[in-house]
Scaffold this motif. Structure first.
Motif, PDB file in Angstrom:
ATOM      1  N   VAL A  44       0.864  -1.170   0.000  1.00 23.77           N
ATOM      2  CA  VAL A  44       0.000   0.000   0.000  1.00 23.77           C
ATOM      3  C   VAL A  44       0.903   1.222   0.000  1.00 23.77           C
ATOM      4  CG1 VAL A  44      -1.835   1.266   1.172  1.00 23.77           C
ATOM      5  CG2 VAL A  44      -1.753  -1.230   1.315  1.00 23.77           C
ATOM      6  N   ASP A  45       0.733   2.090  -0.969  1.00 21.52           N
ATOM      7  CA  ASP A  45       1.563   3.295  -1.051  1.00 21.52           C
ATOM      8  C   ASP A  45       0.859   4.439  -0.325  1.00 21.52           C
ATOM      9  OD1 ASP A  45       3.259   5.342  -1.631  1.00 21.52           O
ATOM     10  OD2 ASP A  45       3.394   4.924  -3.783  1.00 21.52           O
ATOM     11  N   ARG A  79       2.944   8.996   6.978  1.00 21.28           N
ATOM     12  CA  ARG A  79       1.640   8.349   6.852  1.00 21.28           C
ATOM     13  C   ARG A  79       1.772   6.828   6.907  1.00 21.28           C
ATOM     14  NH1 ARG A  79      -2.920  10.318   4.908  1.00 21.28           N
ATOM     15  NH2 ARG A  79      -3.182   8.626   3.399  1.00 21.28           N
ATOM     16  N   ALA A  80       2.851   6.295   6.329  1.00 24.07           N
ATOM     17  CA  ALA A  80       3.090   4.852   6.392  1.00 24.07           C
ATOM     18  C   ALA A  80       3.258   4.403   7.844  1.00 24.07           C
ATOM     19  CB  ALA A  80       4.332   4.493   5.580  1.00 24.07           C
ATOM     20  N   ASN A  81       4.024   5.164   8.615  1.00 27.04           N
ATOM     21  CA  ASN A  81       4.246   4.815  10.017  1.00 27.04           C
ATOM     22  C   ASN A  81       2.967   4.907  10.835  1.00 27.04           C
ATOM     23  OD1 ASN A  81       6.941   4.320   9.539  1.00 27.04           O
ATOM     24  ND2 ASN A  81       7.623   6.350  10.185  1.00 27.04           N
ATOM     25  N   SER A  90       5.977  -3.578   7.195  1.00 28.38           N
ATOM     26  CA  SER A  90       7.209  -2.791   7.221  1.00 28.38           C
ATOM     27  C   SER A  90       7.141  -1.695   6.166  1.00 28.38           C
ATOM     28  CB  SER A  90       8.433  -3.671   6.989  1.00 28.38           C
ATOM     29  OG  SER A  90       8.369  -4.308   5.735  1.00 28.38           O
ATOM     30  N   CYS A  91       7.793  -0.578   6.476  1.00 29.33           N
ATOM     31  CA  CYS A  91       7.956   0.504   5.499  1.00 29.33           C
ATOM     32  C   CYS A  91       9.291   0.242   4.809  1.00 29.33           C
ATOM     33  CB  CYS A  91       7.944   1.858   6.197  1.00 29.33           C
ATOM     34  SG  CYS A  91       8.107   3.259   5.055  1.00 29.33           S
ATOM     35  N   SER A  92       9.243  -0.261   3.595  1.00 33.96           N
ATOM     36  CA  SER A  92      10.432  -0.825   2.946  1.00 33.96           C
ATOM     37  C   SER A  92      11.569   0.170   2.794  1.00 33.96           C
ATOM     38  CB  SER A  92      10.051  -1.394   1.580  1.00 33.96           C
ATOM     39  OG  SER A  92       9.129  -2.445   1.721  1.00 33.96           O
ATOM     40  N   GLY A 110       6.655   6.090   1.230  1.00 34.04           N
ATOM     41  CA  GLY A 110       5.520   5.642   2.030  1.00 34.04           C
ATOM     42  C   GLY A 110       5.026   4.243   1.679  1.00 34.04           C
ATOM     43  N   LEU A 111       5.879   3.440   1.026  1.00 40.45           N
ATOM     44  CA  LEU A 111       5.448   2.105   0.602  1.00 40.45           C
ATOM     45  C   LEU A 111       5.415   1.156   1.807  1.00 40.45           C
ATOM     46  CD1 LEU A 111       4.750   0.622  -2.113  1.00 40.45           C
ATOM     47  CD2 LEU A 111       7.072  -0.313  -2.000  1.00 40.45           C
TER      48      LEU A 111
END
Length: 442
Positions: free
Chosen positions: A357-358, A364-366, A393-395, A416-417
Motif C-alpha cells: 500500500v503506497d 503516513r506509512a508509520n 514494514s515501510c520498505s 511511504g510504501l
C-alpha cells in the motif's frame, strides 16, 4: 537391515562396506531422469509428494535427525576412497557434516523436487545461498547484470562487497525493459543475469521465459531468487538455470529459523561442493541438521499455506482498492504484469502472499502501521515475510535502506510504501474488520 527401496519410499539400513558398493564416480549429486507423470509437471505439491520419503532409523514415519558432525567408517580404505571422491553421500557414505549431512541432504531433495531441478543444497541463510552461487559462477573481473529492484542485502552485496572484495561488477537495469537487459549483457563477459521472480518490495513480476532466452542467447546463466513466490512460480521450469530461496520466509512459515537453498543442475551443485574450488564446500554456510529436520516437516503443507496466504492477499487487495487506497498486488487486473503472472503461475496457488500500500510519505506509512499493530491488532511491525501473522514494514526505511534516495526512486520504492506479508491466523472476516478499524482511524 540392508537398504530396500519401494517407489517413493526409502528404508535406510546399516552402512555398507566400501568394497560392496561398486561406485567409482566422483559426482556427489547425480541427475536422475524425472518419473513425474505429465499431469504433475506443473504442480510443485504433486512433485513433492512423488519425492522419496525417508523413514526413521527404527521405522519411524519421520526421518531421524543425524546430529553428528563426523562419521565413522567400517574399513580404513573407505576413508581414502571417500576423500578421493570415489564414494559419496548418494551411496550413504558421509565424512563430515560441513560437506554433507543425511538430514540436510533429505531437505535438499525436497527443495529440488519442489523447484523441478536436478539437485539442491540447503544453506545456513538465504544470503549465504546467494553469495555462494555468485562467487561460484563469477571470477575476478566477472560481470553480473541484475535487476535494480532487489532485496537490500542482495543490492549491497552486488554494489559494495563484490566489487571491493572480488572485483566482480554489476550493471543494474529495469528487469521489465528487455531491450535494456539485452544491451547490458556482454557476451563472453557477463556470467550471470540475476533477478527476483517477484521483486522485493515493489512486486514487479519478471518475464522469466523471455529473460532466460535473452541471457542464454549470449551464454549467460540465469539466477532467480524465488523467495516471494514458492509454489506460485517455478522458475527452473520456465527457463532459469538456478533458483534461490530464503527458506526463512514462506517455506519455514514460523519466523523461527534462518535458512537458504540453492536449486539447480547437478553439475553446478557438484562444482560448488568441490574440495578445492567449491564455494559451498570452502565457505562453509552449513545448515544445522536439527533445522533441516524442522523444515522438512513443514514443506509438505507449504502448498496449503501458500494458497491461504494468496487467497487472503487477493481478498484484502481487492477490498482496499475499492476503498480508494493505492494498492500494489499482482492479482489485481490493473497490475502491469497481471496477465504475465497468470501465464507463468502454477494453477490454483494464486498471485502471491504479499501486497503493498503506497501511503506516499513515511509519516503516513508509520501512522498506518502503528494503528494496524497497536490499535486494531491486524498485524505486527516486523521485517521478513511468510509468517502466519501479518507482518508490516515501510520498505524504504527498513529492508531497502541499503539504497540511497536516488536508487530507491529508480527502483520504484516510494518513501511511504508499506509492505504487507499477509498471514492466515484467525478468520478472513475477523482480520478484515481489524484492517478496516485501523483505516478508519487514519
Amino acid at each position: 537391515m540392508e537398504e530396500t527401496e519401494n517407489p517413493g519410499f526409502v528404508f535406510t539400513g546399516k552402512k555398507r562396506a566400501a568394497g560392496a558398493d561398486g561406485f567409482d564416480g566422483d559426482d556427489l549429486f547425480v541427475a536422475k531422469t524425472s518419473t513425474l507423470a505429465p499431469a504433475w509437471e506443473n504442480d510443485p505439491a504433486a512433485a513433492l509428494a512423488s519425492a522419496r520419503h525417508e523413514f526413521g532409523e527404527h521405522g519411524g514415519v519421520n526421518m531421524s535427525i543425524e546430529a553428528s558432525a563426523t562419521f565413522t567408517v567400517m574399513e580404513p580404505e573407505t576413508m581414502r576412497r571417500m576423500f578421493a571422491g570415489e564414494l559419496g553421500p548418494d551411496r550413504d557414505f558421509f565424512i563430515y557434516s560441513r560437506h554433507f549431512n543425511p538430514t540436510v541432504l533429505n531437505l535438499g531433495r525436497q527443495m529440488a523436487a519442489m523447484e523441478g531441478t536436478e539437485a539442491a543444497y540447503c544453506t545456513a541463510s538465504g544470503m549465504s545461498a546467494i553469495s555462494s552461487v555468485l562467487l561460484q559462477l563469477c571470477s575476478s573481473g566477472g560481470h553480473v547484470v541484475a535487476s535494480r529492484t532487489l532485496y537490500g542485502g542482495t543490492y549491497a552485496l552486488l554494489t559494495h562487497f563484490l566489487p571491493r572484495a572480488c572485483n566482480i561488477t554489476t550493471t543494474f537495469v529495469d528487469i521489465c525493459d528487455h531491450e535494456a537487459v539485452k544491451n547490458a549483457i556482454v557476451e563472453g563477459r557477463t556470467k550471470v543475469l540475476y533477478f527476483e521472480s517477484m521483486s522485493n518490495p515493489t512486486l514487479a513480476v519478471a518475464n522469466i521465459p523471455e529473460l532466460s532466452r535473452l541471457a542464454h542467447d549470449k551464454g549467460t546463466m540465469v539466477v532467480v531468487d524465488n523467495t516471494f513466490a514458492p509454489m506460485v512460480l517455478s522458475p527452473a521450469r520456465l527457463g532459469a538455470d538456478v533458483v534461490l530461496h530464503s527458506i526463512s520466509k514462506f517455506i519455514s512459515g514460523g519466523a523461527d529459523v534462518i535458512a537458504g537453498a540453492v536449486c539447480g543442475p547437478a553439475s553446478l551443485m557438484n562444482s560448488m561442493m568441490d574440495l578445492h574450488q567449491g564455494a559451498l564446500m570452502l565457505l562453509g554456510p552449513t545448515m544445522n541438521a536439527k533445522v533441516a529436520f524442522e523444515l522438512s516437516e513443514r514443506i509438505p503443507h507449504l502448498g496449503l499455506r501458500m494458497k491461504e496466504h494468496c487467497h487472503r492477499a487477493m481478498d484484502y487487495a481487492t477490498r482496499m482498492k475499492k476503498l480508494g487506497l493505492r494498492v500494489i498486488y499482482p492479482g489485481l487486473e490493473d497490475h502491469p504484469q497481471h496477465e504475465l503472472l497468470k501465464s507463468m503461475a502454477n494453477k490454483e496457488y494464486g498471485f502471491g502472499g504479499l501486497l503493498c500500500v503506497d501511503m506516499e510519505s513515511e509519516e503516513r506509512a508509520n501512522r498506518l502501521m502503528h494503528h494496524l499493530q497497536n490499535y486494531s491488532h491486524f498485524g505486527f511491525m516486523a521485517v521478513s515475510l511468510g509468517y502466519y501473522e501479518t507482518l508490516l514494514s515501510c520498505s524504504g526505511s527498513s529492508t531497502s535502506s541499503e539504497m540511497n534516495a536516488e536508487e530507491k526512486a529508480l527502483a520504484g520504492i516510494s518513501p511511504g510504501l508499506v509492505r504487507m506479508s499477509i498471514g492466515y491466523i484467525g478468520t478472513l472476516e475477523q482480520k478484515w474488520r481489524q484492517l478496516e478499524e485501523a483505516l478508519s482511524r487514519m
